[in-house]
Design an enzyme around this catalytic site. Sequence first.
Site, PDB file in Angstrom:
ATOM      1  N   PRO A   9       0.826  -1.172   0.087  1.00 45.37           N
ATOM      2  CA  PRO A   9      -0.023   0.005   0.032  1.00 45.37           C
ATOM      3  C   PRO A   9       0.755   1.127   0.265  1.00 45.37           C
ATOM      4  O   PRO A   9       1.852   1.336   0.937  1.00 45.37           O
ATOM      5  CB  PRO A   9      -0.902  -0.010   1.236  1.00 45.37           C
ATOM      6  CG  PRO A   9      -0.129  -1.170   2.113  1.00 45.37           C
ATOM      7  CD  PRO A   9       0.446  -1.824   1.218  1.00 45.37           C
ATOM      8  N   ASN A  10       0.417   2.056  -0.791  1.00 44.96           N
ATOM      9  CA  ASN A  10       0.776   3.372  -0.727  1.00 44.96           C
ATOM     10  C   ASN A  10       2.124   3.808  -1.601  1.00 44.96           C
ATOM     11  O   ASN A  10       2.659   4.961  -1.740  1.00 44.96           O
ATOM     12  CB  ASN A  10       0.978   4.110   0.684  1.00 44.96           C
ATOM     13  CG  ASN A  10      -0.576   4.225   1.385  1.00 44.96           C
ATOM     14  OD1 ASN A  10      -1.463   4.927   0.731  1.00 44.96           O
ATOM     15  ND2 ASN A  10      -0.304   3.708   2.607  1.00 44.96           N
ATOM     16  N   ARG A  17       3.972  11.072  -1.589  1.00 43.58           N
ATOM     17  CA  ARG A  17       4.110  10.930  -0.241  1.00 43.58           C
ATOM     18  C   ARG A  17       5.379  10.998   0.267  1.00 43.58           C
ATOM     19  O   ARG A  17       6.370  10.731  -0.132  1.00 43.58           O
ATOM     20  CB  ARG A  17       3.746   9.406   0.063  1.00 43.58           C
ATOM     21  CG  ARG A  17       4.837   8.332  -0.363  1.00 43.58           C
ATOM     22  CD  ARG A  17       4.370   6.731   0.233  1.00 43.58           C
ATOM     23  NE  ARG A  17       4.081   6.550   1.575  1.00 43.58           N
ATOM     24  CZ  ARG A  17       4.352   5.385   1.898  1.00 43.58           C
ATOM     25  NH1 ARG A  17       4.644   4.421   1.240  1.00 43.58           N
ATOM     26  NH2 ARG A  17       4.157   5.212   3.140  1.00 43.58           N
ATOM     27  N   TYR A  22      10.921   9.219   1.395  1.00 42.06           N
ATOM     28  CA  TYR A  22      10.883   8.408   0.047  1.00 42.06           C
ATOM     29  C   TYR A  22      11.243   8.781  -1.166  1.00 42.06           C
ATOM     30  O   TYR A  22      11.507   8.291  -2.055  1.00 42.06           O
ATOM     31  CB  TYR A  22       9.523   7.633  -0.016  1.00 42.06           C
ATOM     32  CG  TYR A  22       8.798   7.062   1.115  1.00 42.06           C
ATOM     33  CD1 TYR A  22       9.533   5.815   1.318  1.00 42.06           C
ATOM     34  CD2 TYR A  22       7.815   7.445   1.842  1.00 42.06           C
ATOM     35  CE1 TYR A  22       9.072   5.290   2.577  1.00 42.06           C
ATOM     36  CE2 TYR A  22       7.182   6.909   2.998  1.00 42.06           C
ATOM     37  CZ  TYR A  22       7.792   5.807   3.476  1.00 42.06           C
ATOM     38  OH  TYR A  22       7.530   5.078   4.630  1.00 42.06           O
ATOM     39  N   ASN A  73       8.195  -5.586  -1.148  1.00 40.49           N
ATOM     40  CA  ASN A  73       8.049  -4.526  -0.408  1.00 40.49           C
ATOM     41  C   ASN A  73       6.747  -4.583   0.096  1.00 40.49           C
ATOM     42  O   ASN A  73       5.661  -3.755  -0.397  1.00 40.49           O
ATOM     43  CB  ASN A  73       8.492  -3.129  -0.931  1.00 40.49           C
ATOM     44  CG  ASN A  73       8.189  -2.131   0.189  1.00 40.49           C
ATOM     45  OD1 ASN A  73       7.787  -2.013   1.082  1.00 40.49           O
ATOM     46  ND2 ASN A  73       8.947  -0.749  -0.215  1.00 40.49           N
ATOM     47  N   ALA A  76       3.384  -1.119   4.687  1.00 37.45           N
ATOM     48  CA  ALA A  76       2.954  -0.989   5.900  1.00 37.45           C
ATOM     49  C   ALA A  76       2.414  -2.531   6.381  1.00 37.45           C
ATOM     50  O   ALA A  76       2.660  -2.910   7.865  1.00 37.45           O
ATOM     51  CB  ALA A  76       1.629  -0.250   6.181  1.00 37.45           C
ATOM     52  N   GLU A  97      13.197  -9.146   0.954  1.00 33.19           N
ATOM     53  CA  GLU A  97      12.298  -8.026   1.397  1.00 33.19           C
ATOM     54  C   GLU A  97      13.289  -6.787   1.453  1.00 33.19           C
ATOM     55  O   GLU A  97      14.361  -6.579   1.494  1.00 33.19           O
ATOM     56  CB  GLU A  97      12.256  -8.128   2.886  1.00 33.19           C
ATOM     57  CG  GLU A  97      11.440  -6.998   3.651  1.00 33.19           C
ATOM     58  CD  GLU A  97      11.801  -7.340   5.195  1.00 33.19           C
ATOM     59  OE1 GLU A  97      12.341  -8.314   5.822  1.00 33.19           O
ATOM     60  OE2 GLU A  97      10.930  -6.594   5.883  1.00 33.19           O
ATOM     61  N   HIS A  99      12.758  -2.485   1.597  1.00 37.78           N
ATOM     62  CA  HIS A  99      12.302  -1.266   2.034  1.00 37.78           C
ATOM     63  C   HIS A  99      13.243  -0.065   1.518  1.00 37.78           C
ATOM     64  O   HIS A  99      14.487   0.105   1.570  1.00 37.78           O
ATOM     65  CB  HIS A  99      12.142  -0.981   3.756  1.00 37.78           C
ATOM     66  CG  HIS A  99      11.574  -2.137   4.234  1.00 37.78           C
ATOM     67  ND1 HIS A  99      10.036  -2.226   4.106  1.00 37.78           N
ATOM     68  CD2 HIS A  99      11.800  -3.429   4.754  1.00 37.78           C
ATOM     69  CE1 HIS A  99       9.571  -3.171   4.790  1.00 37.78           C
ATOM     70  NE2 HIS A  99      10.670  -4.124   4.933  1.00 37.78           N
ATOM     71  N   ARG A 106      13.439   4.187  12.358  1.00 36.21           N
ATOM     72  CA  ARG A 106      12.246   4.971  12.391  1.00 36.21           C
ATOM     73  C   ARG A 106      11.439   4.552  13.385  1.00 36.21           C
ATOM     74  O   ARG A 106      12.192   4.106  14.809  1.00 36.21           O
ATOM     75  CB  ARG A 106      11.667   4.770  11.182  1.00 36.21           C
ATOM     76  CG  ARG A 106      12.382   5.338   9.761  1.00 36.21           C
ATOM     77  CD  ARG A 106      11.480   5.129   8.607  1.00 36.21           C
ATOM     78  NE  ARG A 106      10.321   5.874   8.481  1.00 36.21           N
ATOM     79  CZ  ARG A 106       9.410   5.727   7.508  1.00 36.21           C
ATOM     80  NH1 ARG A 106       9.496   4.640   6.634  1.00 36.21           N
ATOM     81  NH2 ARG A 106       8.480   6.578   7.567  1.00 36.21           N
TER      82      ARG A 106
END
Length: 143
Positions: A9-10, A17, A22, A73, A76, A97, A99, A106
């Site tokens: 998502p997103n 965003r 990002y 990825n 969330a 994986e 990111h 974070r």
Amino acid sequence: MKILVINGPNLNMLGIREPDIYGKNTYGDLCALINDYADKNGVEVKIFQSNHEGDLVDEIQAAYQKFDGIVINPAAYTHTSVAILDAVKSVGIPTVEVHISAVETREDFRQVSYIRQACIKTITGLGFDGYLRAIDVLLENGK
Ligand code: DQA
């Protein structure tokens, strides 16, 4: 080699965003970067993005015996989804994986990754290049 790239998502909002986290490049830029790198390395790639957990699970299941590697990825859902973890475990496809941000620096809630235990490697904080390094890992793993 056939690689499925899955974005949660997103990530379709890249460029809009939180550009301080990002970056300013768009989701289209990310897809072009991945497609170009795949072409240069003789990799057949499919890129899939969804905001819906079940759709991500469906896509992983559909990869069974069709793809040799997955770059994921989960965004969330990284921090919440047992369903995505179980899907990756179910298909038994080598998975990396990724990111874009350095999640380890974070918020506390980003320190948990359900998917990580099913992945051969985790790449964080390299921006869009993380996806390319993930393809490298899968190519190396497939030798
Ligand atoms: C992300 C990090 C996640 O914590 C976040 O929810 C995202 C993107 C990253 O690529 O840095 O949506 O997966």
